[in-house]
Motif scaffolding. Structure first.
Motif, short mmCIF file in Angstrom:
data_model
loop_
_atom_site.label_atom_id
_atom_site.label_comp_id
_atom_site.label_asym_id
_atom_site.label_seq_id
_atom_site.Cartn_x
_atom_site.Cartn_y
_atom_site.Cartn_z
N GLY A 282 -80.13 39.56 66.04
CA GLY A 282 -80.27 38.18 65.58
C GLY A 282 -81.62 37.94 64.95
N ILE A 283 -81.67 36.92 64.12
CA ILE A 283 -82.93 36.54 63.47
C ILE A 283 -82.84 35.10 63.02
CG2 ILE A 283 -82.26 37.21 61.11
CD1 ILE A 283 -85.12 38.35 60.79
N VAL A 284 -83.98 34.41 63.00
CA VAL A 284 -84.09 33.07 62.43
C VAL A 284 -85.29 33.07 61.50
CG1 VAL A 284 -84.40 30.60 62.86
CG2 VAL A 284 -83.12 32.00 64.50
N ILE A 285 -85.08 32.69 60.25
CA ILE A 285 -86.13 32.66 59.23
C ILE A 285 -86.38 31.23 58.80
CG2 ILE A 285 -86.81 33.39 56.92
CD1 ILE A 285 -86.73 35.70 58.80
N ASP A 286 -87.64 30.84 58.75
CA ASP A 286 -88.02 29.55 58.18
C ASP A 286 -87.82 29.66 56.67
OD1 ASP A 286 -89.37 27.35 57.05
OD2 ASP A 286 -90.77 27.24 58.73
N ALA A 287 -86.87 28.92 56.13
CA ALA A 287 -86.51 29.05 54.71
C ALA A 287 -87.54 28.43 53.78
CB ALA A 287 -85.14 28.42 54.46
N LYS A 288 -88.54 27.74 54.32
CA LYS A 288 -89.60 27.20 53.47
C LYS A 288 -90.82 28.11 53.39
CE LYS A 288 -88.65 22.26 53.40
NZ LYS A 288 -89.24 20.92 53.52
N THR A 289 -91.07 28.86 54.46
CA THR A 289 -92.28 29.69 54.50
C THR A 289 -91.98 31.18 54.58
OG1 THR A 289 -92.43 29.66 56.92
CG2 THR A 289 -93.45 27.83 55.73
N GLY A 290 -90.77 31.55 54.98
CA GLY A 290 -90.44 32.96 55.17
C GLY A 290 -90.84 33.50 56.53
N LYS A 291 -91.42 32.67 57.37
CA LYS A 291 -91.86 33.13 58.69
C LYS A 291 -90.66 33.44 59.57
CE LYS A 291 -94.55 31.66 62.74
NZ LYS A 291 -95.34 30.55 63.33
#
Length: 439
Positions: free
Chosen positions: A23-32
């Motif tokens: 699993g993964i969660v990416i901040d779509a505004k910063t890429g973090k």
């Protein structure tokens, strides 16, 4: 311990104990990366594969090599694919738009194969095109062998690569990304519901795709935009559809509040391989449509190349030539030598947003010397515009002013002047410059 926190901890613990889970969660505004668990370990994509199939369809639509009403004929090979399928007989056809709906909602395997054969000549050749495209997007661990995701031991990916593809679909094709929010689709008298049960249930979820085979487990990629925060989350290898959905809900609840309210987005272009690295990708050179394939690949490389004297069109052309990859001349082209003769509102040849909205009422929120900056501005405005931009489509337009190339950041598709003016007023309250225009 509160009940909600205990339930979340139990769900997360169960996922971690599953050897197939990633699993993964990416901040779509910063890429973090906000969360990761085996995010770079190889997994089977199953029907998440269709995200790339659709990316290729959207690219072909953008290149105008196909249209939404183009007919796709089902071969005997496509017609015999196992369910889930539409059941179209060999020799019959559907439109490109029907194929999009079929892949998004029913995850139809026969439609996937028909699309692959139409765009690539054969499914094997199309799979090589998909893999080359994955590399150009920075999906370094993904290999495709078919267009639908049915079992193949060599068709592998990672949670991180799937998150990257989800973000790319949002960033590069906002005009077509909206199809992923389709709740149901009527075909042949039957209504087919979307397999993504989080649509309309979890606030902010606007797509993207589910997938399942016995080898992969239950997979899900979710895009979430809520107020001024945005994430893309991936769950792979769930034991059941219900447990996968519960895990995704937990990830969204836990990490969306931690996402940034600031950031330019446009992550794929920012973090993409360099022009030289893209040129080094071994592109497939077989099949009946190599011109489109090579044109699209070169166009992607141009989109990623920084607008600087060091890595510009000449440097890119040189590196592509060294790899024996032809780079087409964009049309219309705007260069310093042809600027005087170029039309002021020429369509940007490397824009991945919509370029077809040149008629009717639209709004402009700025003009930038860099296309990526224009796309980032559109992304921020879309997040702030709310309902005022719900039916609008973002796009950029290139033009030349005083021998400098600029990119207009615009939204089109408004139903008259009043709707465009209302959108401007909303954006102005959020601090954006804005004006409405009919051309």
């Amino acid at each position: 311990m509160p009940v909600a926190i205990l339930a979340t901890a139990m769900t997360m613990g169960a996922a971690a104990a599953n050897s197939k889970y990633a699993g993964i969660v990416i901040d779509a505004k910063t890429g973090k990366t906000l969360y990761a668990n085996d995010a770079d370990e190889l997994r089977y994509p199953a029907s998440l594969t269709k995200m790339m199939t659709l990316y290729m369809v959207f690219e072909a639509l953008e290149a105008r090599s196909i249209r939404l009403d183009t007919r796709i004929v089902f071969s005997a090979n496509a017609a015999k694919e196992p369910p889930t399928k539409l059941g179209v007989p060999a020799g019959k056809s559907i439109t490109v738009e029907q194929a999009i709906y079929a892949l998004v909602t029913k995850s139809a395997n026969d439609a996937s194969t028909a699309v692959a054969e139409h765009l690539g000549g054969s499914e094997a050749k199309f799979a090589r095109m998909m893999t080359a495209k994955a590399r150009s997007l920075g999906m370094s661990r993904t290999t495709f062998r078919n267009a639908h995701g049915l079992p193949n031991s060599k068709q592998v990916t990672t949670a991180r690569d799937m998150a990257r593809l989800g973000i790319a679909l949002r960033e590069h094709y906002p005009r077509y990304y909206k199809y992923f929010a389709t709740r149901s689709f009527k075909f042949g008298g039957a209504r087919m519901s979307n397999h993504n049960r989080l649509l309309g249930v979890v606030r902010g979820v606007d797509g993207i795709k589910t997938g399942y085979t016995r080898a992969s487990g239950f997979n899900l990629v979710s895009s979430v935009i809520d107020r001024d925060r945005s994430i893309v989350a991936v769950v792979m290898g769930g034991r059941t559809g219900a447990s996968r959905n519960a895990q995704m809900k937990d990830l969204i609840a836990r990490y969306l509040p931690k996402a940034s309210t600031r950031g330019g987005g446009n992550l794929i272009a920012r973090g993409a391989p360099s022009a030289v690295a893209i040129a080094a990708v071994e592109l497939p050179k077989i099949g009946p449509v190599p011109a489109l394939r090579h044109k699209a690949s070169a166009r992607m490389a141009l989109a990623y190349a920084a607008p600087s004297p060091v890595v510009g069109r000449q440097a890119l052309a040189k590196s592509l030539a060294e790899q024996k990859i032809a780079i087409p001349s964009p049309a219309p082209a705007i260069t310093p030598s042809t600027a005087a003769a170029a039309p002021e509102q020429a369509i940007d040849p490397v824009t991945t947003a919509s370029t077809g909205l040149t008629d009717g009422w639209m709004i402009q929120i700025g003009a930038m010397p860099d296309r990526n900056a224009a796309v980032a501005l559109l992304s921020r405005a879309q997040g702030a515009g709310g309902g005022a931009l719900s039916g609008a489509e973002p796009f950029t337009m290139a033009y030349n002013k005083d021998d400098q190339k600029l990119y207009r950041a615009r939204f089109g598709g408004f139903d008259g002047q009043s709707a465009a003016t209302r959108a401007c007023k909303t954006l102005e309250k959020k601090g954006f410059a804005c004006w409405a225009t009919a051309n």
